[in-house]
Design a protein around this motif. Structure first.
Motif: not given
Length: 284
Positions: A52, A57-58
Protein backbone atom coordinates in the motif's frame (compact mmCIF):
# COMPACT_ATOMS: atom_id res chain seq x y z
CA UNK A 1 1.57 13.17 -5.56
CA UNK A 2 3.84 13.10 -2.46
CA UNK A 3 2.43 9.71 -1.41
CA UNK A 4 3.07 8.38 -4.90
CA UNK A 5 6.63 9.75 -4.97
CA UNK A 6 7.35 8.27 -1.53
CA UNK A 7 6.06 4.90 -2.69
CA UNK A 8 8.17 5.01 -5.84
CA UNK A 9 11.25 5.87 -3.76
CA UNK A 10 10.64 2.95 -1.35
CA UNK A 11 10.16 0.52 -4.21
CA UNK A 12 13.32 1.70 -5.97
CA UNK A 13 15.35 1.34 -2.78
CA UNK A 14 13.85 -2.08 -2.03
CA UNK A 15 14.55 -3.41 -5.53
CA UNK A 16 18.11 -2.03 -5.57
CA UNK A 17 19.10 -3.38 -2.13
CA UNK A 18 21.07 -6.64 -2.35
CA UNK A 19 19.78 -9.21 0.19
CA UNK A 20 23.31 -9.76 1.49
CA UNK A 21 23.58 -6.03 2.32
CA UNK A 22 20.83 -6.39 4.97
CA UNK A 23 21.91 -9.78 6.28
CA UNK A 24 19.58 -11.99 4.22
CA UNK A 25 20.64 -15.13 2.32
CA UNK A 26 20.93 -14.65 -1.43
CA UNK A 27 19.76 -18.06 -2.66
CA UNK A 28 18.05 -18.46 -6.04
CA UNK A 29 16.00 -15.37 -6.94
CA UNK A 30 13.96 -14.45 -9.98
CA UNK A 31 14.33 -10.72 -9.30
CA UNK A 32 17.01 -8.47 -7.85
CA UNK A 33 16.65 -6.73 -4.53
CA UNK A 34 14.33 -7.55 -1.65
CA UNK A 35 10.82 -8.96 -1.74
CA UNK A 36 8.03 -6.95 -0.08
CA UNK A 37 7.72 -9.73 2.49
CA UNK A 38 11.39 -9.40 3.37
CA UNK A 39 11.24 -5.63 3.74
CA UNK A 40 8.09 -5.97 5.86
CA UNK A 41 9.74 -8.50 8.15
CA UNK A 42 12.85 -6.36 8.55
CA UNK A 43 10.83 -3.20 9.20
CA UNK A 44 8.21 -4.82 11.46
CA UNK A 45 5.17 -4.42 9.17
CA UNK A 46 3.12 -6.57 6.85
CA UNK A 47 3.93 -7.12 3.19
CA UNK A 48 0.45 -5.79 2.37
CA UNK A 49 1.22 -2.52 4.15
CA UNK A 50 4.50 -2.23 2.22
CA UNK A 51 2.46 -2.74 -0.98
CA UNK A 52 0.00 0.00 0.00
CA UNK A 53 2.88 2.37 0.74
CA UNK A 54 4.54 1.67 -2.61
CA UNK A 55 1.24 2.19 -4.42
CA UNK A 56 0.64 5.51 -2.66
CA UNK A 57 -2.50 4.23 -0.90
CA UNK A 58 -1.25 4.83 2.63
CA UNK A 59 0.63 7.68 4.29
CA UNK A 60 3.49 6.59 6.57
CA UNK A 61 4.14 7.89 10.06
CA UNK A 62 7.58 9.22 10.93
CA UNK A 63 8.22 5.95 12.78
CA UNK A 64 7.40 3.94 9.67
CA UNK A 65 9.80 6.04 7.58
CA UNK A 66 12.56 5.47 10.13
CA UNK A 67 11.80 1.72 10.27
CA UNK A 68 12.02 1.40 6.48
CA UNK A 69 15.26 3.38 6.35
CA UNK A 70 16.79 1.20 9.08
CA UNK A 71 15.59 -2.00 7.42
CA UNK A 72 17.11 -1.00 4.07
CA UNK A 73 20.22 0.42 5.79
CA UNK A 74 19.96 3.53 3.66
CA UNK A 75 22.60 6.23 3.57
CA UNK A 76 21.89 9.64 5.05
CA UNK A 77 20.94 11.22 1.72
CA UNK A 78 18.35 8.52 0.90
CA UNK A 79 16.98 8.71 4.44
CA UNK A 80 16.57 12.48 4.18
CA UNK A 81 14.85 12.07 0.80
CA UNK A 82 12.34 9.56 2.24
CA UNK A 83 11.62 11.93 5.14
CA UNK A 84 11.11 14.89 2.81
CA UNK A 85 8.75 12.93 0.53
CA UNK A 86 6.75 11.79 3.58
CA UNK A 87 6.61 15.35 4.94
CA UNK A 88 8.84 14.93 7.99
CA UNK A 89 12.13 16.41 9.15
CA UNK A 90 14.99 13.93 9.22
CA UNK A 91 16.38 13.00 12.61
CA UNK A 92 19.44 15.07 13.45
CA UNK A 93 21.73 12.20 14.34
CA UNK A 94 25.49 12.12 13.93
CA UNK A 95 27.56 12.71 10.81
CA UNK A 96 27.92 9.27 9.15
CA UNK A 97 31.50 8.05 8.74
CA UNK A 98 31.02 4.67 7.07
CA UNK A 99 32.26 4.35 3.51
CA UNK A 100 29.81 2.51 1.26
CA UNK A 101 30.50 0.19 -1.68
CA UNK A 102 30.02 2.98 -4.26
CA UNK A 103 32.75 5.13 -2.77
CA UNK A 104 35.03 2.11 -2.37
CA UNK A 105 34.61 1.26 -6.05
CA UNK A 106 35.70 4.77 -7.02
CA UNK A 107 38.90 4.44 -5.00
CA UNK A 108 39.59 0.95 -6.32
CA UNK A 109 39.03 1.74 -10.00
CA UNK A 110 41.01 4.97 -10.34
CA UNK A 111 44.28 3.50 -9.13
CA UNK A 112 46.49 5.99 -11.02
CA UNK A 113 44.52 9.04 -9.83
CA UNK A 114 45.10 10.44 -6.32
CA UNK A 115 41.74 10.32 -4.57
CA UNK A 116 40.23 10.49 -1.12
CA UNK A 117 36.74 10.14 0.33
CA UNK A 118 35.62 12.46 3.13
CA UNK A 119 32.52 12.65 5.29
CA UNK A 120 30.24 15.67 5.58
CA UNK A 121 32.35 17.07 8.44
CA UNK A 122 35.40 17.08 6.10
CA UNK A 123 37.15 14.17 7.82
CA UNK A 124 39.03 11.84 5.50
CA UNK A 125 37.66 8.31 5.83
CA UNK A 126 39.59 6.51 3.05
CA UNK A 127 42.32 7.28 0.53
CA UNK A 128 44.00 5.39 -2.28
CA UNK A 129 47.71 4.70 -2.48
CA UNK A 130 48.11 7.24 -5.30
CA UNK A 131 47.02 9.98 -2.88
CA UNK A 132 49.40 8.79 -0.17
CA UNK A 133 52.19 8.74 -2.77
CA UNK A 134 52.06 12.55 -2.93
CA UNK A 135 53.48 12.49 0.63
CA UNK A 136 52.17 15.93 1.55
CA UNK A 137 49.71 14.84 4.26
CA UNK A 138 52.00 14.86 7.27
CA UNK A 139 50.56 13.68 10.59
CA UNK A 140 50.88 16.06 13.50
CA UNK A 141 49.30 14.12 16.34
CA UNK A 142 46.48 16.67 16.56
CA UNK A 143 42.98 15.23 17.21
CA UNK A 144 41.80 16.74 13.91
CA UNK A 145 44.85 15.88 11.82
CA UNK A 146 42.68 14.06 9.22
CA UNK A 147 40.19 16.92 8.86
CA UNK A 148 40.58 18.92 5.64
CA UNK A 149 39.12 22.15 6.98
CA UNK A 150 41.18 22.04 10.17
CA UNK A 151 44.39 21.42 8.23
CA UNK A 152 43.57 24.26 5.85
CA UNK A 153 42.71 26.93 8.41
CA UNK A 154 44.53 25.88 11.59
CA UNK A 155 47.36 23.50 10.73
CA UNK A 156 48.43 24.06 7.08
CA UNK A 157 50.50 21.58 5.10
CA UNK A 158 54.03 22.62 4.22
CA UNK A 159 53.93 20.62 0.96
CA UNK A 160 50.75 22.18 -0.44
CA UNK A 161 50.80 25.54 -2.23
CA UNK A 162 47.99 27.47 -3.95
CA UNK A 163 47.60 30.77 -5.74
CA UNK A 164 45.64 33.48 -3.94
CA UNK A 165 42.59 32.95 -6.16
CA UNK A 166 42.61 29.15 -5.77
CA UNK A 167 43.15 29.40 -2.03
CA UNK A 168 40.26 31.86 -1.74
CA UNK A 169 37.89 29.49 -3.56
CA UNK A 170 39.13 26.48 -1.61
CA UNK A 171 38.64 28.19 1.75
CA UNK A 172 35.16 29.42 0.81
CA UNK A 173 34.11 25.91 -0.26
CA UNK A 174 35.29 24.35 2.99
CA UNK A 175 33.55 26.93 5.17
CA UNK A 176 30.31 26.64 3.18
CA UNK A 177 30.34 22.85 3.40
CA UNK A 178 30.91 22.82 7.15
CA UNK A 179 28.14 25.37 7.63
CA UNK A 180 25.73 23.25 5.61
CA UNK A 181 26.74 20.13 7.54
CA UNK A 182 26.16 21.73 10.93
CA UNK A 183 22.67 22.79 9.81
CA UNK A 184 21.91 19.19 8.84
CA UNK A 185 23.48 17.63 11.94
CA UNK A 186 22.88 20.13 14.78
CA UNK A 187 22.99 17.31 17.38
CA UNK A 188 26.53 16.20 16.48
CA UNK A 189 28.55 17.48 19.45
CA UNK A 190 31.89 16.54 17.86
CA UNK A 191 31.12 18.59 14.76
CA UNK A 192 30.02 21.55 16.88
CA UNK A 193 33.27 21.32 18.89
CA UNK A 194 35.32 21.32 15.69
CA UNK A 195 33.55 24.42 14.36
CA UNK A 196 33.87 26.25 17.69
CA UNK A 197 37.59 25.49 17.90
CA UNK A 198 38.18 26.57 14.30
CA UNK A 199 36.30 29.84 14.83
CA UNK A 200 38.43 30.47 17.90
CA UNK A 201 41.75 29.57 16.22
CA UNK A 202 41.27 31.05 12.74
CA UNK A 203 40.11 34.61 12.15
CA UNK A 204 39.71 33.84 8.43
CA UNK A 205 37.44 30.85 9.11
CA UNK A 206 35.37 32.87 11.58
CA UNK A 207 34.93 35.62 8.98
CA UNK A 208 33.84 33.11 6.31
CA UNK A 209 31.50 31.48 8.81
CA UNK A 210 29.78 34.79 9.62
CA UNK A 211 29.79 36.15 6.06
CA UNK A 212 29.99 33.28 3.54
CA UNK A 213 31.72 33.98 0.26
CA UNK A 214 30.00 32.93 -2.99
CA UNK A 215 31.61 29.98 -4.79
CA UNK A 216 31.45 29.63 -8.57
CA UNK A 217 33.09 26.20 -9.06
CA UNK A 218 33.88 23.31 -6.73
CA UNK A 219 37.42 22.72 -7.94
CA UNK A 220 40.79 24.36 -7.47
CA UNK A 221 44.43 23.93 -8.42
CA UNK A 222 47.38 23.33 -6.13
CA UNK A 223 51.07 22.44 -6.26
CA UNK A 224 51.98 19.36 -4.22
CA UNK A 225 55.62 19.44 -3.17
CA UNK A 226 56.89 15.85 -3.24
CA UNK A 227 60.09 15.45 -1.18
CA UNK A 228 61.85 13.55 -3.99
CA UNK A 229 60.08 14.44 -7.26
CA UNK A 230 59.51 18.14 -6.58
CA UNK A 231 56.35 20.11 -7.34
CA UNK A 232 53.45 18.66 -9.32
CA UNK A 233 50.41 20.85 -10.07
CA UNK A 234 47.06 19.09 -9.84
CA UNK A 235 43.41 20.16 -10.08
CA UNK A 236 41.03 18.87 -7.41
CA UNK A 237 37.47 18.07 -8.50
CA UNK A 238 34.88 17.39 -5.81
CA UNK A 239 32.25 14.71 -6.47
CA UNK A 240 29.24 13.90 -4.30
CA UNK A 241 28.71 10.24 -3.35
CA UNK A 242 24.90 9.73 -3.32
CA UNK A 243 23.30 7.92 -0.42
CA UNK A 244 26.15 8.05 2.10
CA UNK A 245 26.58 11.83 2.55
CA UNK A 246 30.22 11.48 1.50
CA UNK A 247 32.33 13.27 -1.09
CA UNK A 248 35.22 12.13 -3.26
CA UNK A 249 38.04 14.37 -4.42
CA UNK A 250 39.98 13.46 -7.57
CA UNK A 251 43.36 15.09 -8.28
CA UNK A 252 44.29 15.22 -11.97
CA UNK A 253 47.03 16.78 -14.08
CA UNK A 254 46.61 18.36 -17.51
CA UNK A 255 46.83 15.54 -20.13
CA UNK A 256 50.23 15.36 -21.83
CA UNK A 257 51.79 17.87 -19.46
CA UNK A 258 55.03 17.60 -17.50
CA UNK A 259 52.88 17.42 -14.36
CA UNK A 260 51.06 14.37 -15.76
CA UNK A 261 54.38 12.64 -16.43
CA UNK A 262 55.70 13.52 -12.98
CA UNK A 263 52.47 12.28 -11.36
CA UNK A 264 52.75 8.96 -13.23
CA UNK A 265 56.30 8.55 -11.90
CA UNK A 266 55.23 9.32 -8.33
CA UNK A 267 52.27 6.90 -8.44
CA UNK A 268 54.32 4.22 -10.20
CA UNK A 269 56.93 4.31 -7.47
CA UNK A 270 54.28 3.76 -4.80
CA UNK A 271 53.98 0.03 -5.49
CA UNK A 272 50.77 -2.00 -5.67
CA UNK A 273 47.48 0.00 -5.68
CA UNK A 274 45.61 -0.08 -2.39
CA UNK A 275 42.75 1.59 -0.52
CA UNK A 276 43.52 2.72 3.03
CA UNK A 277 40.91 3.59 5.64
CA UNK A 278 42.03 6.56 7.69
CA UNK A 279 40.63 8.87 10.35
CA UNK A 280 41.35 10.53 13.63
CA UNK A 281 41.03 9.36 17.20
CA UNK A 282 39.72 12.63 18.56
CA UNK A 283 36.43 14.47 18.06
CA UNK A 284 35.28 15.82 14.70
Amino acid sequence: MERHEFGVAVRQLRESTPPAAVGLPVGRRRTQGLRREELGELAGMSADYVRRLEQGRSHPSAGVVNAIARALRTGRADYERLCALAGYAAADGQVPHEIGPGAMRLLERFTDTPMFVSDAAMNLVAVNSAFLALRHWDLTGDPWEWNIAWRTFCDPFTGFKQSVDDATDHEAILAAQLRSTLLRYPADASLAALVDEMRSRSRLFDTLWRTPRPVAAYESSAAFIHPDAGAVTLVGSLLAVPGDDLAALMLTAAPGSADAARLAEIVGAAGEPAVVRVGQSGPG
